[in-house]
Motif scaffolding. Sequence first.
Motif, short mmCIF file in Angstrom:
data_model
loop_
_atom_site.label_atom_id
_atom_site.label_comp_id
_atom_site.label_asym_id
_atom_site.label_seq_id
_atom_site.Cartn_x
_atom_site.Cartn_y
_atom_site.Cartn_z
N LYS A 67 3.96 -1.25 18.33
CA LYS A 67 4.26 -1.75 17.01
C LYS A 67 4.80 -0.48 16.10
CE LYS A 67 1.97 -3.87 13.04
NZ LYS A 67 0.99 -3.85 12.40
N MET A 68 5.81 -0.61 15.33
CA MET A 68 6.17 0.45 14.41
C MET A 68 4.98 0.39 13.39
SD MET A 68 9.64 0.86 11.86
CE MET A 68 10.41 1.46 13.45
N GLN B 171 0.64 -1.20 -0.08
CA GLN B 171 0.18 0.02 -0.05
C GLN B 171 0.83 1.38 0.06
OE1 GLN B 171 -3.71 1.69 2.31
NE2 GLN B 171 -2.97 0.23 3.32
N HIS C 261 8.55 1.78 6.11
CA HIS C 261 9.35 2.02 7.12
C HIS C 261 10.01 0.55 7.50
CE1 HIS C 261 5.98 -0.04 9.20
NE2 HIS C 261 5.12 1.00 9.08
N SER D 109 0.56 4.81 11.64
CA SER D 109 -0.74 5.21 12.44
C SER D 109 -0.25 5.75 13.82
CB SER D 109 -1.57 4.11 12.63
OG SER D 109 -1.88 3.24 11.53
N ALA E 152 9.25 -11.34 14.56
CA ALA E 152 8.54 -10.76 15.64
C ALA E 152 8.07 -9.37 15.03
CB ALA E 152 9.51 -10.43 16.72
N VAL E 153 7.05 -8.57 15.86
CA VAL E 153 6.75 -7.47 15.46
C VAL E 153 7.84 -6.35 15.66
CG1 VAL E 153 4.97 -5.62 16.13
CG2 VAL E 153 4.21 -8.00 16.10
N ILE E 154 8.19 -5.61 14.73
CA ILE E 154 9.14 -4.77 14.76
C ILE E 154 8.57 -3.56 15.73
CG2 ILE E 154 11.00 -3.33 13.75
CD1 ILE E 154 10.73 -6.26 12.76
N ASP F 94 -0.65 -10.78 9.98
CA ASP F 94 -1.76 -10.12 10.21
C ASP F 94 -2.60 -9.83 9.09
OD1 ASP F 94 0.15 -8.77 8.46
OD2 ASP F 94 -0.20 -6.75 9.30
N GLY G 4 9.06 -6.84 7.82
CA GLY G 4 7.86 -7.92 7.97
C GLY G 4 7.23 -8.26 6.60
N ALA G 5 7.69 -7.53 5.47
CA ALA G 5 7.30 -7.97 4.09
C ALA G 5 7.94 -7.64 2.90
CB ALA G 5 6.03 -6.93 3.85
P1 ADP Z 1 1.31 0.30 8.74
O1 ADP Z 1 1.05 -0.25 10.16
O2 ADP Z 1 2.61 1.38 9.09
O3 ADP Z 1 0.23 1.04 8.22
P2 ADP Z 1 0.87 -1.78 6.78
O4 ADP Z 1 -0.19 -2.25 7.70
O5 ADP Z 1 0.76 -0.99 5.58
O6 ADP Z 1 1.85 -0.78 7.74
O7 ADP Z 1 1.89 -2.80 6.75
C1 ADP Z 1 2.22 -3.50 5.44
C2 ADP Z 1 2.64 -5.10 5.79
O8 ADP Z 1 4.08 -4.59 6.45
C3 ADP Z 1 1.98 -5.65 7.02
O9 ADP Z 1 1.11 -6.76 6.30
C4 ADP Z 1 3.22 -6.30 7.57
O10 ADP Z 1 3.55 -7.65 6.93
C5 ADP Z 1 4.29 -5.62 7.74
N1 ADP Z 1 4.61 -4.72 8.83
C6 ADP Z 1 4.09 -3.51 9.15
N2 ADP Z 1 4.38 -3.08 10.24
C7 ADP Z 1 5.09 -3.81 10.74
C8 ADP Z 1 5.87 -4.24 12.10
N3 ADP Z 1 5.92 -3.06 13.07
N4 ADP Z 1 6.15 -5.22 12.46
C9 ADP Z 1 6.45 -6.34 11.37
N5 ADP Z 1 5.87 -6.48 10.39
C10 ADP Z 1 5.12 -5.04 9.87
#
Ligand code: ADP
Length: 344
Positions: free
Chosen positions: A210-211, A25, A31, A214, A201-203, A162, A37-38
Motif C-alpha cells: 500500500k502506498m 493530516q 502522495h 510509513s 482500490a488501495v493504491i 480505513d 483515496g481522498a
Molecule cells: P499515509 O498512509 O501515507 O500515512 P494517511 O493515512 O495520512 O496516509 O492517508 C489519508 C487518507 O488518504 C486515507 O484516509 C485514505 O483515504 C487515503 N489513502 C492513503 N493512502 C492510500 C492508498 N495507498 N490507497 C488509497 N487511499 C489511500
Amino acid sequence: MDATESAPAPDTDATTDPVVVSGIQPSGRLHLGNYFGALRQHITLHRQHDAYYFIVNYHAMTTVQDAEQLREHTFNVALDYLALGFDPDEAALFVQSDVPEVTELMWIFFNLLPTSTLEKGVSYKEKVDAGLTPNAGLFNYPVLQAADILAYGGSLVPVGADQKQNLEIARDLARRFNHRFCPDDDPLLPVPEPHILDDVAVIPGTDGRKMSKSYDNTIGIFDEGDTLEGKVMNIVTDSTPLAEPKDPESCNVFALITLFADEETQQEIADKYRAGGYGYGHAKQELHELIEDHFADARARRKDLEQRPDYVRDVLRAGADAARAQAKPILEQVRDRVGLIRTR
Ligand code: ADP
C-alpha cells in the motif's frame, strides 16, 4: 449513566442540509494514494455543500515533533489543496489549531468515552505495530477527530474506508453527549454520517505494498523532474524478459497507469503487455508522461501560489474565521449543557 454503558439516543436527522467536514493530516508530502483515496473527492465535494476542510496539525503532532517541519507540512497541504482546485469561496479551508473550541470539546468528550473503546482502535494498533511511539496523542487521536467533526455540527464526513472505525467513535460520542446532557426531544449534536469515498482500490506504492509514507514507497502528487522519474523507474516489477508477453493485471506499473489513462489508452497498453516485445521500462515511461500531464495545470498553479504566501495565509485566516463563527455558538451550548459556568 456510566461512561461504559451503551448510549441509545435518538439520532438527529443528518439528511437535511448536511454540514460536510473533513480533515487532512500534514504529516508529510501528499502522495498519489492520498490523491486518489481522498483529495480528489474532497475537491469534488467541497462545492456541493456547506463544507469545512481543515489541516489537522494537532493530529500530525502525534508523529511530527519538529516545529519547522510541522509549519512546512501544514503550509504545503494548503498549497496542494488550492493548486488542485479547492476554491476558498466555495468552502472553508483552515488550520485545525486556529479553532481552539475543538480542543476544548475534546476534553469534554474524554470524559464520556471508555478507554476500552480506544484500546480496540485498529488504526492505533497498526501505527504502533508500524513502529510509531504509542503516546497518549496517538491513543486519543479518534477523540480529537470526533471533536473536529462535532464542533462544527458536522453531519456528513467524507472518509476512506480505513476511517470508518474512527467515525463510529464520533457517532458514539454524539449519542453519548445527547443522551447524557440533552432532553430526548432536544439533542444538540448531530450523529454524523460517513460518506465513504468512491470505492478506490488501495493504491500500490513503488514496492507494491500500500502506498504510504510509513513505508517510504510514495510518489508525491507534486514530485517532478528527476525525482518523479527516479521513483517511477524504481517501481518494482518481476523479471520477465522484454521479448516475452506480460500480465498487466499483476503489474504495479499498470495498476498506476489505470488511475491516469482513459479506457482506450489502458486497453492499448494492456494489449502491448500481452503481445510481448514491450518492456516494463516502456510502461514506466508511459506512466511518467501520464502523471506529468495529469498534474501539469495543478503544478503551474502551485508554483504561482508558492510566490504568494500572503494570499495563502489570507485564505486560511478567512477559513478559520468562518469555522470559528460556526463552532462558537455550538460550544456555548455545549458548555451550558454540561454545566461549565462562565464568569466573564
Ligand atoms: P499515509 O498512509 O501515507 O500515512 P494517511 O493515512 O495520512 O496516509 O492517508 C489519508 C487518507 O488518504 C486515507 O484516509 C485514505 O483515504 C487515503 N489513502 C492513503 N493512502 C492510500 C492508498 N495507498 N490507497 C488509497 N487511499 C489511500
